[in-house]
Scaffold this motif. Structure first.
Motif, PDB file in Angstrom:
ATOM      1  N   ASP A  35       4.568  23.070  33.960  1.00 34.56           N
ATOM      2  CA  ASP A  35       4.660  22.485  35.227  1.00 34.56           C
ATOM      3  C   ASP A  35       5.986  22.125  35.867  1.00 34.56           C
ATOM      4  O   ASP A  35       6.294  21.691  36.658  1.00 34.56           O
ATOM      5  CB  ASP A  35       3.706  21.143  35.178  1.00 34.56           C
ATOM      6  CG  ASP A  35       2.325  21.421  34.860  1.00 34.56           C
ATOM      7  OD1 ASP A  35       1.752  22.349  35.769  1.00 34.56           O
ATOM      8  OD2 ASP A  35       1.507  20.908  34.036  1.00 34.56           O
ATOM      9  N   THR A  58      10.482  20.370  38.996  1.00 32.37           N
ATOM     10  CA  THR A  58       8.783  19.945  38.919  1.00 32.37           C
ATOM     11  C   THR A  58       8.106  21.061  39.385  1.00 32.37           C
ATOM     12  O   THR A  58       6.781  20.971  39.431  1.00 32.37           O
ATOM     13  CB  THR A  58       8.629  18.853  39.743  1.00 32.37           C
ATOM     14  OG1 THR A  58       9.076  19.149  41.112  1.00 32.37           O
ATOM     15  CG2 THR A  58       9.350  17.565  39.370  1.00 32.37           C
ATOM     16  N   VAL A 107       1.847  18.646  32.383  1.00 35.65           N
ATOM     17  CA  VAL A 107       1.370  17.352  32.841  1.00 35.65           C
ATOM     18  C   VAL A 107       0.121  17.385  32.605  1.00 35.65           C
ATOM     19  O   VAL A 107      -0.529  18.313  33.340  1.00 35.65           O
ATOM     20  CB  VAL A 107       1.827  16.963  34.239  1.00 35.65           C
ATOM     21  CG1 VAL A 107       1.253  15.718  34.424  1.00 35.65           C
ATOM     22  CG2 VAL A 107       3.240  17.083  34.198  1.00 35.65           C
ATOM     23  N   GLU A 167      -4.107  15.643  32.683  1.00 32.20           N
ATOM     24  CA  GLU A 167      -4.909  15.031  33.851  1.00 32.20           C
ATOM     25  C   GLU A 167      -4.739  13.756  33.923  1.00 32.20           C
ATOM     26  O   GLU A 167      -4.792  12.919  34.866  1.00 32.20           O
ATOM     27  CB  GLU A 167      -6.366  15.618  33.933  1.00 32.20           C
ATOM     28  CG  GLU A 167      -7.026  15.060  32.432  1.00 32.20           C
ATOM     29  CD  GLU A 167      -8.320  15.541  32.320  1.00 32.20           C
ATOM     30  OE1 GLU A 167      -8.978  14.783  31.394  1.00 32.20           O
ATOM     31  OE2 GLU A 167      -8.901  16.141  33.217  1.00 32.20           O
ATOM     32  N   ASN A 168      -4.091  13.162  32.658  1.00 32.34           N
ATOM     33  CA  ASN A 168      -3.808  11.548  32.702  1.00 32.34           C
ATOM     34  C   ASN A 168      -2.384  11.222  32.912  1.00 32.34           C
ATOM     35  O   ASN A 168      -2.018  10.256  32.582  1.00 32.34           O
ATOM     36  CB  ASN A 168      -4.385  11.337  31.393  1.00 32.34           C
ATOM     37  CG  ASN A 168      -5.828  11.117  31.126  1.00 32.34           C
ATOM     38  OD1 ASN A 168      -6.627  11.006  32.148  1.00 32.34           O
ATOM     39  ND2 ASN A 168      -6.437  11.533  29.890  1.00 32.34           N
ATOM     40  N   ASP A 169      -1.677  12.324  33.499  1.00 29.23           N
ATOM     41  CA  ASP A 169      -0.324  12.196  33.638  1.00 29.23           C
ATOM     42  C   ASP A 169       0.524  12.159  32.519  1.00 29.23           C
ATOM     43  O   ASP A 169       1.684  11.481  32.402  1.00 29.23           O
ATOM     44  CB  ASP A 169       0.197  11.101  34.733  1.00 29.23           C
ATOM     45  CG  ASP A 169      -0.487  11.211  36.058  1.00 29.23           C
ATOM     46  OD1 ASP A 169      -0.566  12.495  36.245  1.00 29.23           O
ATOM     47  OD2 ASP A 169      -1.252  10.433  36.696  1.00 29.23           O
ATOM     48  N   GLU A 170       0.091  12.580  31.343  1.00 31.19           N
ATOM     49  CA  GLU A 170       0.824  12.511  30.134  1.00 31.19           C
ATOM     50  C   GLU A 170       1.848  13.760  30.228  1.00 31.19           C
ATOM     51  O   GLU A 170       1.119  14.962  30.552  1.00 31.19           O
ATOM     52  CB  GLU A 170      -0.093  12.434  28.905  1.00 31.19           C
ATOM     53  CG  GLU A 170       0.579  12.497  27.643  1.00 31.19           C
ATOM     54  CD  GLU A 170      -0.172  12.473  26.356  1.00 31.19           C
ATOM     55  OE1 GLU A 170       0.173  12.464  25.439  1.00 31.19           O
ATOM     56  OE2 GLU A 170      -1.415  12.560  26.651  1.00 31.19           O
TER      57      GLU A 170
END
Length: 325
Positions: A248, A267, A294, A296-299
Motif C-alpha cells: 500500500d 502512500t 495497511v 482493515e484496522n489501520d494496522e
C-alpha cells in the motif's frame, strides 16, 4: 377379581324421625385387565431426548420412569390413551440416562399396572475441555503456523478462519496428539483471524468444547526488489524500485549523522520512483527502503528493509577557470 359392596337405606319422615333399613350386601365380579408392555424407543437431538412408545389396549395412561443412578423414579404420569411420545431436555454431556415405561388402568378402586418396557439408555458424550496455548509461533509472507497445547479430553480439533463470508472451517484434525497446523496460500502483508475448538466423538453424536478467543496474525510483507538509482545530478538523486503488488506504500530512509532517518512515506503502492533533492555535490549518500501494507484496522505491516544503496552526487564543474601569467 371379586369386589363386595354393602348398602343400607336411611328413611326420614316429615317429623324428622329416621329409620335404617336392613343392610344389603352383594358381590360384583370385575373384569380382569391385562396390560402388555409398551415398545419404547428414543431419539436424541442435542441435549433433548424424545421417547416414543406403542399403544397398549385397555390402558388408562402411562408412567415413565427415569433411573437416577441408584433407583427408578416415577417422574411422569400421562393420563389418557392418545399420547404416545414425550420429550425431555436438559440432558448434560458426559451423563448416562435410562428410561422405561409401563401402562396402567383402574379396576374398581385398584390401580393395575402392566409390564415394563425394555430400558432405553442414552449416553451423552462428554464435551472436550477448552483449548489452551493457541498462538502463532511462526509465519512467512504466504503462510502462518498455528500451535496449541494438547487437549487430553479431545478426539480432534476444528480450526476456523474468518473470511468475507464469516467464519469458515479450514481444518478438521482427527489426531488429538497433533499440536500444530500450517495455513498456506495466504496473501503477503495481510491480517488473518483464526479460532479453534476441540471435539469429542460420542456413540451417536459429536460434542464440541468452547471456541478459543480470536487470534489475529499478520503475514509478513514481501521485500522491495530492484532498488537502484537510475540517474543523479549534483544536488539530486533519483531512486527507483520494482512495484510490489502487495504494498500500500513505501518508506524511504536516508543515513545521516543522526543515523537512519525517514525521508519519504509514499502512500501509493503503484509508485516506483522518488527524487531526493537538496543534496551536496560530490557527496556519497546512503538509502534503504521497505514496503508496507495497511490492514482493515489501520494496522501497518512492514516488510523487510532493502540492502543499503550508496549513491554519489555528481561533482560540480569548475567555474571561471583561467590560466594566469
Amino acid at each position: 377379581e371379586d369386589t363386595s359392596f354393602t348398602f343400607y337405606l336411611t328413611v326420614t319422615d316429615e317429623d324428622g324421625r329416621t329409620a335404617d333399613s336392613n343392610t344389603v350386601s352383594f358381590t360384583v365380579k370385575l373384569p380382569v385387565i391385562e396390560l402388555t408392555a409398551p415398545e419404547l424407543s428414543a431419539v436424541l437431538n442435542g441435549n433433548k431426548v424424545t421417547l416414543t412408545w406403542s399403544k397398549v389396549d385397555s390402558a388408562y395412561g402411562y408412567v415413565i420412569e427415569k433411573y437416577d443412578g441408584t433407583s427408578w423414579n416415577a417422574g411422569t404420569t400421562i393420563t389418557g390413551n392418545s399420547l404416545f411420545s414425550m420429550s425431555f431436555s436438559g440432558l448434560e454431556a458426559g451423563n448416562t440416562y435410562k428410561y422405561r415405561i409401563r401402562a396402567f388402568a383402574y379396576s374398581g378402586a385398584n390401580t393395575v399396572y402392566g409390564d415394563y418396557s425394555s430400558v432405553v439408555t442414552i449416553e451423552m458424550p462428554a464435551k472436550a475441555s477448552a483449548m489452551t496455548g493457541f498462538k502463532s509461533p511462526s509465519k512467512s509472507s504466504t503462510a502462518i503456523r498455528l500451535g496449541w497445547n494438547k487437549n487430553d479430553t479431545a478426539d480432534g480439533y476444528i480450526i476456523e478462519q474468518y473470511t468475507n463470508s464469516g467464519w469458515v472451517q479450514i481444518a478438521d484434525i482427527t489426531d488429538a496428539s497433533t499440536v500444530t497446523y500450517k495455513v498456506t496460500d495466504l496473501v503477503p502483508g495481510t491480517a488473518y483471524k483464526f479460532r479453534m475448538k476441540a471435539y469429542k466423538n460420542g456413540t451417536s453424536k459429536v460434542t464440541y468444547g468452547p471456541k478459543t478467543e480470536t487470534l489475529t496474525v499478520n503475514t509478513q510483507m514481501t521485500a522491495v526488489k530492484g532498488f537502484t538509482s537510475p540517474s543523479k545530478s549534483t544536488t539530486a538523486i533519483r531512486l527507483n524500485w520494482t512495484m510490489n503488488a502487495y504494498a500500500d506504500g513505501y518508506l524511504i530512509e536516508q543515513y545521516t549523522n543522526d543515523g537512519w532517518v525517514q525521508i519519504a512515506d509514499i502512500t501509493d503502492g503503484a509508485t516506483t520512483t522518488y527524487k531526493v533533492t537538496g543534496l551536496k555535490s560530490g557527496t556519497a549518500y546512503k538509502f534503504r527502503m521497505k514496503a508496507y501494507s495497511v490492514t482493515e484496522n489501520d494496522e501497518i505491516i512492514l516488510g523487510s528493509k532493502t540492502a543499503t544503496l550508496t549513491v554519489n552526487t555528481q561533482a560540480s564543474s569548475v567555474k571561471d577557470f583561467a590560466l594566469k601569467s
